[in-house]
Design an enzyme around this catalytic site. Structure first.
Site, short mmCIF file in Angstrom:
data_model
loop_
_atom_site.label_atom_id
_atom_site.label_comp_id
_atom_site.label_asym_id
_atom_site.label_seq_id
_atom_site.Cartn_x
_atom_site.Cartn_y
_atom_site.Cartn_z
N ASP A 134 -5.66 7.86 -1.83
CA ASP A 134 -6.47 7.16 -0.83
C ASP A 134 -7.92 7.58 -1.01
OD1 ASP A 134 -4.51 5.63 0.61
OD2 ASP A 134 -3.79 7.51 1.48
N HIS A 149 0.84 -1.21 0.00
CA HIS A 149 0.00 0.00 0.00
C HIS A 149 0.87 1.25 0.00
CE1 HIS A 149 -3.58 2.38 1.69
NE2 HIS A 149 -2.56 3.19 1.87
N GLU A 150 1.80 1.32 0.94
CA GLU A 150 2.63 2.52 1.08
C GLU A 150 3.58 2.67 -0.10
OE1 GLU A 150 1.92 4.77 3.13
OE2 GLU A 150 0.49 3.57 4.27
N TYR A 152 -10.85 3.32 1.87
CA TYR A 152 -10.12 2.47 2.81
C TYR A 152 -10.97 1.26 3.18
CZ TYR A 152 -6.49 5.98 3.92
OH TYR A 152 -5.44 6.86 3.88
N HIS A 164 2.19 4.45 -3.04
CA HIS A 164 2.05 5.90 -2.88
C HIS A 164 3.26 6.67 -3.41
CE1 HIS A 164 -1.71 6.21 -0.85
NE2 HIS A 164 -1.33 5.74 0.32
#
Length: 348
Positions: free
Chosen positions: A311, A298-299, A314, A302
């Site tokens: 985002d 996920h990170e 969620y 980014h």
């Protein structure tokens, strides 16, 4: 008969009287010389008739984390560049947290004030000096006392206008990614957990890339997380995973000093390779849904060099809904990438 009617009326009266409401006001200076002086206060007031237990969502007005909390526009409709952090946060999981500062409890008629340093999140160089309208994100989650689940509530919002001149950006030091992996504030057990998570994240990304390379049509797994199949959207996701697969997750820098109990992790998109881990990360399994490895995927998505995902939604339910309703956003949503990689429950 009479008593039954009275019970029904009392129940109806209780239901009618429960009327949650919030207002959100942004206040601050009318003008600032230098964006470093652009500090505003959000005032969240309970305008309803029941006490509200609100989640301190890092994306919102109750939290000081420099996320994209504000809609900022000048008279020409231009907006400053966002330079703050992107986070992984799941409201349904945060609602079950027992950590400190996870909630803000506001009684009817009472208010909470939170100061925000906008220079930590926005760079005004491209949009220039001028008069700006500042409006905070007005969606909150309160905990339903009967179900203990988060429920969205939209506050009545009041914006603030300020004139910005002088220095339009604050230059901050950019950490240099070093090899091998570096840790800041991480215990030996946390370092071990991160090594395992980094290895699993690398495997997740490699498998996801292989899947996308060999599946060039609609499949249950693809459509669940990225929506209806068209080649251009498939190419977007494929490029994201190609870029992430070129990363060496084991050479990332990990910072374990974040104390936000309900948040998993965050990154500065333009500071490639540094991931900040928070309270919820350490309670997650190594692999599986909302896992440590999935959080790193996920990170990683980014990071600007990996595609710079957003985002928009969620959690699994919201991510699935996003794929159905807006596939263009789904292919740019970090959680959709995470859940595609975790593939739990497994889909072909």
């Amino acid at each position: 008969m009479f008593s039954s009617v009275m019970v029904a009326l009392v129940s109806l009266a209780v239901a009618v009287s429960a009327n949650p409401g919030l207002s959100l006001k942004v206040s601050g200076p009318e003008a600032v010389d230098g964006v470093n002086n652009l500090k505003v206060v959000t005032t969240i007031t309970n305008t309803g008739d029941e006490t509200l237990k609100l989640l301190n969502d890092p994306r919102g007005a109750l939290h000081t984390m420099p996320t994209d909390t504000f809609a900022i526009t000048n008279e020409s409709g231009e907006t400053p560049s966002f330079i703050g952090v992107k986070v992984k946060y799941v409201p349904s999981m945060a609602a079950k947290s027992t950590g400190e500062n996870v909630f803000a409890v506001i009684a009817p008629g009472q208010s909470v004030n939170v100061e925000h340093d906008l220079s930590a999140a926005y760079n005004f160089t491209s949009s220039g000096a001028g008069t700006y309208a500042l409006e905070a994100l007005n969606v909150f989650n309160y905990i339903d006392p009967e179900t203990n689940e988060p429920v969205e509530i939209w506050a009545d919002a009041e914006a603030h206008t300020t004139a910005v001149s002088g220095k339009l950006a604050v230059v901050r030091a950019t950490p240099t990614l070093t090899r091998p992996v570096t840790y800041n504030g991480c215990s030996s057990s946390e370092q071990s957990a991160l090594a395992a998570a980094a290895s699993a994240a690398q495997s997740y990304v490699a498998e996801s890339l292989s899947y996308l390379q060999t599946h060039t049509a609609a499949t249950p797994r693809y459509t669940t997380w990225f929506g209806s199949y068209i080649s251009s959207r498939h190419s977007t996701v494929l490029q994201h995973y190609t870029d992430m697969n070129s990363n060496d997750f084991s050479s990332y820098s990990f910072d374990c000093t974040c104390t936000a109990a309900g948040t998993f992790a965050y990154v500065y998109p333009n500071r490639f390779g540094t991931v900040y881990l928070c309270g919820a990360f350490w309670k997650a399994p190594t692999t599986g849904t909302d896992s440590q490895a999935g959080t790193l995927v996920h990170e990683s998505s980014h990071f600007t060099r990996n595609g710079g995902t957003k985002d928009y939604a969620y959690g699994q339910a919201a991510a699935k809904s996003l794929a159905t309703m807006d596939p263009d956003k789904a292919v740019m949503n970090a959680d959709n990438h995470e859940y595609f990689s975790e593939n739990n429950p497994a889909q072909s």
